[in-house]
Design a protein around this motif. Structure first.
Motif, PDB file in Angstrom:
ATOM      1  N   VAL A   1       0.827  -1.204   0.000  1.00 40.46           N
ATOM      2  CA  VAL A   1       0.000   0.000   0.000  1.00 40.46           C
ATOM      3  C   VAL A   1       0.862   1.254   0.000  1.00 40.46           C
ATOM      4  N   VAL A   2       1.908   1.275   0.826  1.00 37.85           N
ATOM      5  CA  VAL A   2       2.772   2.460   0.916  1.00 37.85           C
ATOM      6  C   VAL A   2       3.487   2.709  -0.415  1.00 37.85           C
ATOM      7  N   ALA A   3       4.001   1.641  -1.036  1.00 33.00           N
ATOM      8  CA  ALA A   3       4.707   1.807  -2.318  1.00 33.00           C
ATOM      9  C   ALA A   3       3.775   2.338  -3.394  1.00 33.00           C
ATOM     10  N   SER A   4       2.551   1.853  -3.428  1.00 33.54           N
ATOM     11  CA  SER A   4       1.609   2.348  -4.432  1.00 33.54           C
ATOM     12  C   SER A   4       1.233   3.803  -4.179  1.00 33.54           C
ATOM     13  N   LEU A   5       1.110   4.190  -2.925  1.00 36.73           N
ATOM     14  CA  LEU A   5       0.783   5.587  -2.617  1.00 36.73           C
ATOM     15  C   LEU A   5       1.941   6.513  -2.967  1.00 36.73           C
ATOM     16  N   LEU A   6       3.176   6.073  -2.712  1.00 37.47           N
ATOM     17  CA  LEU A   6       4.338   6.894  -3.020  1.00 37.47           C
ATOM     18  C   LEU A   6       4.507   7.106  -4.520  1.00 37.47           C
ATOM     19  N   SER A   7       3.970   6.202  -5.313  1.00 37.16           N
ATOM     20  CA  SER A   7       4.089   6.347  -6.768  1.00 37.16           C
ATOM     21  C   SER A   7       3.244   7.491  -7.315  1.00 37.16           C
ATOM     22  N   ARG A   8       2.247   7.920  -6.554  1.00 36.31           N
ATOM     23  CA  ARG A   8       1.300   8.963  -6.964  1.00 36.31           C
ATOM     24  C   ARG A   8       0.551   8.582  -8.245  1.00 36.31           C
ATOM     25  N   SER A   9       0.417   7.284  -8.451  1.00 33.98           N
ATOM     26  CA  SER A   9      -0.336   6.798  -9.609  1.00 33.98           C
ATOM     27  C   SER A   9      -1.637   6.187  -9.112  1.00 33.98           C
ATOM     28  N   LEU A  10      -2.744   6.791  -9.500  1.00 39.40           N
ATOM     29  CA  LEU A  10      -4.042   6.282  -9.084  1.00 39.40           C
ATOM     30  C   LEU A  10      -4.258   4.866  -9.595  1.00 39.40           C
ATOM     31  N   TRP A  11      -3.741   4.588 -10.797  1.00 38.95           N
ATOM     32  CA  TRP A  11      -3.929   3.251 -11.359  1.00 38.95           C
ATOM     33  C   TRP A  11      -3.160   2.193 -10.573  1.00 38.95           C
ATOM     34  N   LEU A  12      -1.981   2.507 -10.114  1.00 40.98           N
ATOM     35  CA  LEU A  12      -1.215   1.550  -9.322  1.00 40.98           C
ATOM     36  C   LEU A  12      -1.851   1.338  -7.955  1.00 40.98           C
ATOM     37  N   VAL A  13      -2.355   2.413  -7.358  1.00 40.08           N
ATOM     38  CA  VAL A  13      -3.058   2.278  -6.074  1.00 40.08           C
ATOM     39  C   VAL A  13      -4.285   1.390  -6.239  1.00 40.08           C
ATOM     40  N   ALA A  14      -5.069   1.630  -7.283  1.00 36.83           N
ATOM     41  CA  ALA A  14      -6.271   0.831  -7.518  1.00 36.83           C
ATOM     42  C   ALA A  14      -5.925  -0.629  -7.784  1.00 36.83           C
ATOM     43  N   THR A  15      -4.879  -0.862  -8.569  1.00 34.07           N
ATOM     44  CA  THR A  15      -4.460  -2.240  -8.852  1.00 34.07           C
ATOM     45  C   THR A  15      -4.051  -2.967  -7.581  1.00 34.07           C
ATOM     46  N   THR A  16      -3.298  -2.291  -6.737  1.00 29.84           N
ATOM     47  CA  THR A  16      -2.835  -2.900  -5.483  1.00 29.84           C
ATOM     48  C   THR A  16      -4.008  -3.209  -4.561  1.00 29.84           C
ATOM     49  N   VAL A  17      -4.897  -2.258  -4.380  1.00 31.52           N
ATOM     50  CA  VAL A  17      -6.027  -2.436  -3.465  1.00 31.52           C
ATOM     51  C   VAL A  17      -6.965  -3.538  -3.955  1.00 31.52           C
ATOM     52  N   VAL A  18      -7.301  -3.516  -5.234  1.00 31.36           N
ATOM     53  CA  VAL A  18      -8.221  -4.521  -5.779  1.00 31.36           C
ATOM     54  C   VAL A  18      -7.602  -5.909  -5.721  1.00 31.36           C
ATOM     55  N   SER A  19      -6.323  -6.035  -6.063  1.00 34.18           N
ATOM     56  CA  SER A  19      -5.657  -7.336  -6.036  1.00 34.18           C
ATOM     57  C   SER A  19      -5.643  -7.916  -4.616  1.00 34.18           C
ATOM     58  N   CYS A  20      -5.289  -7.089  -3.648  1.00 36.81           N
ATOM     59  CA  CYS A  20      -5.246  -7.567  -2.260  1.00 36.81           C
ATOM     60  C   CYS A  20      -6.648  -7.892  -1.741  1.00 36.81           C
ATOM     61  N   ALA A  21      -7.647  -7.124  -2.156  1.00 34.31           N
ATOM     62  CA  ALA A  21      -9.023  -7.388  -1.727  1.00 34.31           C
ATOM     63  C   ALA A  21      -9.528  -8.712  -2.287  1.00 34.31           C
ATOM     64  N   VAL A  22      -9.258  -8.954  -3.566  1.00 38.98           N
ATOM     65  CA  VAL A  22      -9.683 -10.224  -4.170  1.00 38.98           C
ATOM     66  C   VAL A  22      -8.929 -11.391  -3.547  1.00 38.98           C
ATOM     67  N   GLY A  23      -7.628 -11.205  -3.301  1.00 37.40           N
ATOM     68  CA  GLY A  23      -6.854 -12.252  -2.640  1.00 37.40           C
ATOM     69  C   GLY A  23      -7.361 -12.560  -1.241  1.00 37.40           C
ATOM     70  N   THR A  24      -7.809 -11.535  -0.529  1.00 41.89           N
ATOM     71  CA  THR A  24      -8.389 -11.748   0.797  1.00 41.89           C
ATOM     72  C   THR A  24      -9.697 -12.515   0.709  1.00 41.89           C
ATOM     73  N   ALA A  25     -10.549 -12.135  -0.233  1.00 45.43           N
ATOM     74  CA  ALA A  25     -11.824 -12.837  -0.409  1.00 45.43           C
ATOM     75  C   ALA A  25     -11.607 -14.284  -0.835  1.00 45.43           C
ATOM     76  N   TYR A  26     -10.533 -14.538  -1.538  1.00 37.10           N
ATOM     77  CA  TYR A  26     -10.220 -15.902  -1.987  1.00 37.10           C
ATOM     78  C   TYR A  26      -9.904 -16.822  -0.808  1.00 37.10           C
ATOM     79  N   SER A  27      -9.167 -16.317   0.183  1.00 39.92           N
ATOM     80  CA  SER A  27      -8.654 -17.182   1.252  1.00 39.92           C
ATOM     81  C   SER A  27      -9.325 -16.992   2.606  1.00 39.92           C
ATOM     82  N   ALA A  28      -9.761 -15.771   2.925  1.00 39.08           N
ATOM     83  CA  ALA A  28     -10.240 -15.482   4.279  1.00 39.08           C
ATOM     84  C   ALA A  28     -11.414 -16.377   4.664  1.00 39.08           C
ATOM     85  N   PRO A  29     -11.421 -16.919   5.886  1.00 36.59           N
ATOM     86  CA  PRO A  29     -12.488 -17.840   6.307  1.00 36.59           C
ATOM     87  C   PRO A  29     -13.883 -17.236   6.232  1.00 36.59           C
ATOM     88  N   CYS A  30     -13.999 -15.923   6.409  1.00 31.81           N
ATOM     89  CA  CYS A  30     -15.329 -15.307   6.398  1.00 31.81           C
ATOM     90  C   CYS A  30     -15.958 -15.307   5.009  1.00 31.81           C
TER      91      CYS A  30
END
Length: 299
Positions: free
Chosen positions: A146-175
């Protein structure tokens, strides 16, 4: 002249396989291993090759094994290709690498009992890494991403990072644990590997979108093949813990056939796209030549 050959103790008394005593019997409890007479060269070589291989496996750092290096390599290659020449590249490489570690780390943390059956050599089921250490690495990876994507000041990189981690969480998280359903699990893998990563990194790197569609289609087919094939060796543990996969639903052979069809579709699509591009380029060249010829005649 007579040539002498000197034999050392290692030549004359190489170690035997565990459990063998000097008199040829089996070693009892508490008895020390002994050495036996000269073994054949083939046996000696085979023994030390096996010993060297086992030593290499044991010497693999648990932290490196926890990151699943084969996935890290693919992530870095795709990031470098899509963001090369862009100032966002260092941030993108750091963010995607850390995101990858977070996603595979979370998956291992939630699959310890399954991996004890399917992949007992992994750090958590083998005991070479504690759960506390794994949680610390996974949390740190998420923060770095998250910090690296924010430091890039690229909205597309921030969105890619957040969406990828969110989908990865939904894939594995017990809930949520979308991986329990083969279609939902495949959709997660295809969405991240095939669409989100390619579109997001291409836009972050300033690539034209007209080439991204074919790239997404190509890698989506490969991601679908990965989603099917990755579970083929793991049917025992998945069945024991109620995880439904294509390999369990269709059978191993049918799952391999389905994955092969996805790969063939990707390769065939790439070949057709390349052929169409050549035809289009030839048509443009002919059109330019005709225009030049007409201009010359008019002059």
């Amino acid at each position: 002249m007579v040539r002498r050959r000197t034999f050392t103790r290692a030549h004359l008394f190489p170690p035997l396989l565990p459990g063998t005593t000097k008199d040829g019997g089996r070693e009892g409890v508490g008895e020390s291993l002994t050495r036996a007479p000269l073994l054949s060269r083939t046996h000696h070589t085979a023994y030390h090759t096996a010993h060297h291989t086992a030593t290499m496996r044991v010497a693999t750092p648990p932290a490196l094994a926890f990151t699943r290096p084969h996935t890290v390599l693919g992530t870095l290659l795709s990031t470098g290709a899509l963001c090369s020449g862009s100032p966002v590249l260092p941030y993108a490489a750091t963010a995607t690498l850390a995101s990858n570690v977070f996603i595979v780390g979370l998956n291992q943390l939630t699959d310890i009992q399954i991996d004890a059956i399917n992949k007992p050599e992994l750090p958590l089921p083998s005991g070479t890494m504690s759960v506390v250490e794994a949680i610390a690495i996974t949390k740190a990876a998420l923060v770095v991403a998250v910090v690296a994507s924010l430091l890039s000041r690229s909205l597309w990189l921030v969105a890619t990072t957040v969406v990828s981690c969110a989908v990865g969480t939904a894939y594995s998280a017990p809930c949520v644990r979308l991986k329990r359903n083969p279609c939902a699990a495949a959709a997660c893998i295809v969405a991240v590997r095939g669409v989100v990563a390619n579109v997001g990194l291409a836009l972050a790197g300033g690539r034209p979108l007209r080439h991204v569609g074919a790239l997404c289609a190509y890698f989506s087919c490969f991601a679908a093949a990965i989603a099917v094939l990755k579970d083929v060796p793991d049917t025992k543990g998945d069945a024991a813990h109620g995880v439904s996969t294509a390999a369990l639903a269709l059978g191993r052979s049918a799952a391999v056939g389905l994955a092969t069809a996805f790969v063939c579709a990707a390769l065939a699509g790439a070949a057709i796209a390349a052929f169409a591009a050549d035809l289009n380029g030839a048509a443009v060249a002919v059109d330019v030549t005709d225009s030049d010829a007409a201009a010359t005649v008019s002059l």
